[in-house]
Design a protein around this motif. Structure first.
Motif, PDB file in Angstrom:
ATOM      1  N   GLY A 273      32.368 -32.529  50.617  1.00 54.33           N
ATOM      2  CA  GLY A 273      31.852 -31.262  50.638  1.00 54.33           C
ATOM      3  C   GLY A 273      31.977 -30.489  51.971  1.00 54.33           C
ATOM      4  O   GLY A 273      31.892 -31.025  52.826  1.00 54.33           O
ATOM      5  N   TYR A 274      31.751 -29.106  51.616  1.00 57.38           N
ATOM      6  CA  TYR A 274      31.744 -28.256  52.823  1.00 57.38           C
ATOM      7  C   TYR A 274      30.805 -26.998  52.440  1.00 57.38           C
ATOM      8  O   TYR A 274      30.844 -26.354  51.352  1.00 57.38           O
ATOM      9  N   LEU A 275      29.772 -27.000  53.223  1.00 55.99           N
ATOM     10  CA  LEU A 275      28.672 -25.857  52.973  1.00 55.99           C
ATOM     11  C   LEU A 275      28.510 -25.144  54.123  1.00 55.99           C
ATOM     12  O   LEU A 275      28.294 -25.440  55.099  1.00 55.99           O
ATOM     13  N   HIS A 276      28.859 -23.700  53.993  1.00 55.16           N
ATOM     14  CA  HIS A 276      29.224 -22.935  55.034  1.00 55.16           C
ATOM     15  C   HIS A 276      27.563 -22.458  55.328  1.00 55.16           C
ATOM     16  O   HIS A 276      26.787 -21.894  54.537  1.00 55.16           O
ATOM     17  N   TRP A 277      27.364 -22.194  56.695  1.00 53.73           N
ATOM     18  CA  TRP A 277      26.161 -21.706  57.341  1.00 53.73           C
ATOM     19  C   TRP A 277      26.458 -20.360  57.573  1.00 53.73           C
ATOM     20  O   TRP A 277      27.602 -20.032  58.393  1.00 53.73           O
ATOM     21  N   SER A 278      26.379 -19.029  56.804  1.00 52.14           N
ATOM     22  CA  SER A 278      24.982 -19.336  55.834  1.00 52.14           C
ATOM     23  C   SER A 278      25.586 -18.480  54.551  1.00 52.14           C
ATOM     24  O   SER A 278      26.526 -17.589  54.733  1.00 52.14           O
ATOM     25  N   LEU A 279      24.932 -18.461  53.381  1.00 54.70           N
ATOM     26  CA  LEU A 279      25.197 -17.611  52.293  1.00 54.70           C
ATOM     27  C   LEU A 279      24.962 -16.052  52.710  1.00 54.70           C
ATOM     28  O   LEU A 279      25.729 -15.375  52.348  1.00 54.70           O
ATOM     29  N   MET A 280      24.089 -15.895  53.662  1.00 56.30           N
ATOM     30  CA  MET A 280      23.956 -14.529  53.936  1.00 56.30           C
ATOM     31  C   MET A 280      23.099 -14.601  55.415  1.00 56.30           C
ATOM     32  O   MET A 280      22.627 -15.387  55.679  1.00 56.30           O
ATOM     33  N   ASP A 281      23.214 -13.369  55.943  1.00 52.80           N
ATOM     34  CA  ASP A 281      22.515 -12.999  57.269  1.00 52.80           C
ATOM     35  C   ASP A 281      20.899 -13.802  57.055  1.00 52.80           C
ATOM     36  O   ASP A 281      20.386 -13.530  56.043  1.00 52.80           O
ATOM     37  N   ASN A 282      20.301 -14.282  58.183  1.00 50.62           N
ATOM     38  CA  ASN A 282      19.038 -14.680  58.143  1.00 50.62           C
ATOM     39  C   ASN A 282      18.384 -14.600  59.525  1.00 50.62           C
ATOM     40  O   ASN A 282      18.821 -14.351  60.243  1.00 50.62           O
ATOM     41  N   PHE A 283      17.082 -15.074  59.473  1.00 46.77           N
ATOM     42  CA  PHE A 283      16.098 -15.168  60.639  1.00 46.77           C
ATOM     43  C   PHE A 283      16.791 -16.232  61.610  1.00 46.77           C
ATOM     44  O   PHE A 283      16.480 -17.524  61.285  1.00 46.77           O
ATOM     45  N   GLU A 284      17.485 -15.993  62.679  1.00 45.55           N
ATOM     46  CA  GLU A 284      18.069 -16.980  63.361  1.00 45.55           C
ATOM     47  C   GLU A 284      17.239 -17.501  64.578  1.00 45.55           C
ATOM     48  O   GLU A 284      17.256 -17.390  65.605  1.00 45.55           O
ATOM     49  N   LEU A 285      16.184 -18.461  64.207  1.00 48.55           N
ATOM     50  CA  LEU A 285      15.175 -19.166  64.833  1.00 48.55           C
ATOM     51  C   LEU A 285      14.929 -18.130  66.042  1.00 48.55           C
ATOM     52  O   LEU A 285      14.425 -17.204  65.768  1.00 48.55           O
ATOM     53  N   ALA A 286      14.984 -18.810  67.271  1.00 47.63           N
ATOM     54  CA  ALA A 286      14.326 -18.104  68.555  1.00 47.63           C
ATOM     55  C   ALA A 286      14.938 -16.923  68.782  1.00 47.63           C
ATOM     56  O   ALA A 286      14.763 -15.921  69.711  1.00 47.63           O
ATOM     57  N   SER A 287      16.146 -16.440  68.113  1.00 46.13           N
ATOM     58  CA  SER A 287      17.113 -15.260  68.458  1.00 46.13           C
ATOM     59  C   SER A 287      16.521 -14.035  67.340  1.00 46.13           C
ATOM     60  O   SER A 287      17.012 -12.913  67.554  1.00 46.13           O
ATOM     61  N   GLY A 288      15.620 -14.451  66.453  1.00 46.17           N
ATOM     62  CA  GLY A 288      15.023 -13.404  65.447  1.00 46.17           C
ATOM     63  C   GLY A 288      16.302 -12.831  64.665  1.00 46.17           C
ATOM     64  O   GLY A 288      17.061 -13.980  64.247  1.00 46.17           O
ATOM     65  N   PHE A 289      16.152 -11.646  64.428  1.00 49.21           N
ATOM     66  CA  PHE A 289      17.333 -11.221  63.571  1.00 49.21           C
ATOM     67  C   PHE A 289      18.653 -10.478  64.367  1.00 49.21           C
ATOM     68  O   PHE A 289      19.475  -9.994  63.812  1.00 49.21           O
ATOM     69  N   LYS A 290      18.786 -11.287  65.839  1.00 56.17           N
ATOM     70  CA  LYS A 290      20.118 -10.712  66.621  1.00 56.17           C
ATOM     71  C   LYS A 290      21.328 -11.097  66.042  1.00 56.17           C
ATOM     72  O   LYS A 290      22.238 -10.273  66.266  1.00 56.17           O
ATOM     73  N   TYR A 291      21.501 -12.347  65.382  1.00 51.10           N
ATOM     74  CA  TYR A 291      22.675 -12.772  65.254  1.00 51.10           C
ATOM     75  C   TYR A 291      23.037 -12.857  63.512  1.00 51.10           C
ATOM     76  O   TYR A 291      21.971 -13.274  62.789  1.00 51.10           O
ATOM     77  N   ARG A 292      24.077 -12.685  63.291  1.00 53.09           N
ATOM     78  CA  ARG A 292      24.622 -12.599  61.700  1.00 53.09           C
ATOM     79  C   ARG A 292      25.637 -13.629  61.530  1.00 53.09           C
ATOM     80  O   ARG A 292      26.574 -13.785  61.776  1.00 53.09           O
ATOM     81  N   PHE A 293      24.941 -14.813  60.627  1.00 51.44           N
ATOM     82  CA  PHE A 293      25.898 -15.864  60.303  1.00 51.44           C
ATOM     83  C   PHE A 293      26.211 -15.919  58.703  1.00 51.44           C
ATOM     84  O   PHE A 293      26.915 -16.716  58.374  1.00 51.44           O
ATOM     85  N   GLY A 294      25.970 -14.554  58.106  1.00 49.28           N
ATOM     86  CA  GLY A 294      26.211 -14.521  56.591  1.00 49.28           C
ATOM     87  C   GLY A 294      27.711 -14.314  56.229  1.00 49.28           C
ATOM     88  O   GLY A 294      28.389 -13.594  56.657  1.00 49.28           O
ATOM     89  N   LEU A 295      27.911 -15.206  55.121  1.00 52.67           N
ATOM     90  CA  LEU A 295      29.064 -14.573  54.115  1.00 52.67           C
ATOM     91  C   LEU A 295      28.937 -13.315  53.739  1.00 52.67           C
ATOM     92  O   LEU A 295      29.609 -12.601  53.204  1.00 52.67           O
ATOM     93  N   MET A 296      27.512 -13.048  53.379  1.00 45.39           N
ATOM     94  CA  MET A 296      27.116 -11.777  52.906  1.00 45.39           C
ATOM     95  C   MET A 296      26.275 -10.763  53.929  1.00 45.39           C
ATOM     96  O   MET A 296      25.418 -11.771  54.587  1.00 45.39           O
ATOM     97  N   ALA A 297      26.534  -9.952  54.190  1.00 48.73           N
ATOM     98  CA  ALA A 297      25.586  -8.919  55.178  1.00 48.73           C
ATOM     99  C   ALA A 297      24.288  -8.688  54.362  1.00 48.73           C
ATOM    100  O   ALA A 297      24.369  -8.471  53.362  1.00 48.73           O
TER     101      ALA A 297
END
Ligand code: BGC
Length: 465
Positions: A400-424
């Motif tokens: 299996g392969y599970l991409h991080w992440s489905l959508m942007d989210n609260f990136e730990l100690a970086s708050g909302f600074k970084y966007r990891f989402g397949l969906m914005a």
């Protein structure tokens, strides 16, 4: 070309000059994405991060989790979108603080909430892969505020006992709905960020004695949770898969020769030491090689969950058991918004190293990058999945392969600074609008074709300018 329907891409893939003769990935392969509760659900007021974010300087820019993605409300829409993108699996975490807001008291309404999430997974054809602890603890188990009363987090063996009781409750509640559990997400980064460097709760700076105790307690917690889940499922006559999501970074010396030992040390501490304990039963009691064999910890992974993101360049350092300082790979051709170097060969290295060492089937439980404009993510996805495909062709059992992440989210100690989402996620909009990025389309094309085809590589995998 951006709006080209997936069907056309699929046909293009089939008609390309050198299509794969058979699907490069098995028919049963899990294709999906991953999230975690406190990074997406929103409005969690009683976990350690909810306190942590109130401490000065704890989160970049003073960001607060707040409503995050309000995935707690919008989960059904989100899962419908995942289904529309062709996914057949979804990894998410259950928030322990919701299930057990007070020590020993379980909240039936929150169990009902996650039952609804699981029903939504089923309705949308997504196999649930459920994490039980993804970096957050109930505040009664860990309160990072100075002087506050709590059990003190993983340094206290009582938290391992509490974790097992919580796992029994949750696994017992969902025995008919879930057959794939992840007990802990990335225990070693969790330990190093929380108990050694202090960037995450509980914020202990280089407190080795506590850190080592926390390591042992997490090993013990996983092993006992593994046994508890297996006995619940055995009693119900149902099969189950239990694992952890293990961190793996490719580690190389910053200066070859001078830093070789440091790179080996961090490879051992961040990538392997936890696996040595829960696969072989070899517990490193001082994190410096004083091994005690514990048969009760042996063979406690059914598959290997691997989170691979990047390569680290390691510089020599000498602080307690830690001999290496990890640096971002400045030499990489491309970098994420957070400075992480893009290094697809590291996926190959991760899969081969772990397969050679442990010979367990592998599920890639996370892989992704911070890329707000999405100019790199399609390339990242194609090149990393190409490496997965090659590893499967080389005979490694990857499921299996599970991409991080489905959508942007609260990136730990970086708050909302970084966007990891397949969906914005549009955080300014009242309903937190989700918009699939081009990378989501690239991923769909790969899923539909059953692998990375030359046409897909041409369309999405070209080196970004
Ligand atoms: C963690 C995620 C995190 C991601 C990006 C992973 O190691 O499991 O929670 O958001 O890295 O930093």
């Amino acid at each position: 070309m951006r709006a080209l329907p997936c069907l056309l891409l699929f046909l293009a893939a089939c008609s390309s000059s050198s299509p794969p003769t058979k699907r490069a990935f098995p028919e049963t392969f899990l294709w999906g994405s991953a999230t975690s509760s406190f990074q997406t659900e929103g409005n969690i007021t009683n976990d350690d991060w909810a306190v942590w974010e109130t401490l000065p300087g704890a989160i970049e820019g003073g960001d607060k989790m707040g409503r995050a993605d309000d995935h707690y409300t919008y989960f059904d829409d989100d899962l419908a979108k995942a289904q529309a993108m062709g996914h057949n699996a979804y990894r998410f975490s259950i928030e322990w603080a919701r299930i057990e807001p007070e020590q020993g008291k379980f909240d039936d309404a929150e169990i009902a909430h996650y039952r609804a999430v699981l029903a939504s997974c089923k309705a949308h054809g997504l196999k649930p892969v459920v994490t039980l602890e993804h970096f957050s603890l109930p505040v009664w188990a860990l309160n990072p505020k100075a002087g506050a009363t709590s059990l003190g987090g993983w340094t206290n063996h009582a938290v391992a006992d509490e974790f097992v009781a919580y796992v029994q409750k949750v696994a017992g509640s969902f025995v008919d709905d879930v057959d794939f559990w992840i007990t802990l997400n990335e225990p070693m980064p969790q330990l190093s960020s929380g108990y050694f460097t202090g960037e995450w709760p509980p914020g202990k700076n280089l407190a080795f004695v506590q850190g080592i105790a926390a390591f042992k307690n997490m090993v013990d917690a996983h092993a006992r949770a593994y046994d508890a889940i297996h006995s619940i499922y055995a009693a119900a006559g149902k099969p189950v898969t239990v694992t952890i999501a293990s961190h793996y970074a490719a580690m190389d010396p910053q200066t070859p020769g001078a830093d070789d030992a440091a790179a080996m040390n961090l490879d051992y501490l961040l990538n392997l030491v936890f696996l040595e304990a829960v696969v072989k039963g070899d517990l490193d009691t001082n994190l410096e090689g004083a091994i005690e064999h514990h048969p009760e910890y042996e063979h406690k992974l059914d598959v290997l969950g691997v989170n691979y993101y990047r390569r680290l360049l390691i510089q020599s350092m000498n602080i307690g058991p830690i001999k290496g300082l990890p640096n971002d790979d400045a030499s990489a051709m491309y970098h994420g918004d957070n400075g992480w170097g893009v290094y697809p060969d590291g996926m190959t290295r991760a899969l081969h190293a772990l397969w050679d060492k442990y010979a367990l089937p592998i599920v890639i439980t996370e892989n992704g990058m911070a890329d707000a404009t999405d100019h790199l993510r399609p390339y990242y996805l194609v090149t990393h999945l190409q490496k997965v495909q090659e590893a499967i062709a080389a005979g490694i059992d990857i499921r299996g392969y599970l991409h991080w992440s489905l959508m942007d989210n609260f990136e730990l100690a970086s708050g909302f600074k970084y966007r990891f989402g397949l969906m914005a996620v549009d955080y300014a909009s009242p309903t937190l609008t989700r918009t699939p990025r081009r990378s989501a389309e690239a991923y769909t094309a790969i899923i539909k074709a059953g692998g990375v085809t030359p046409a897909i590589t041409k369309e999405y995998g070209a080196s970004p300018q």
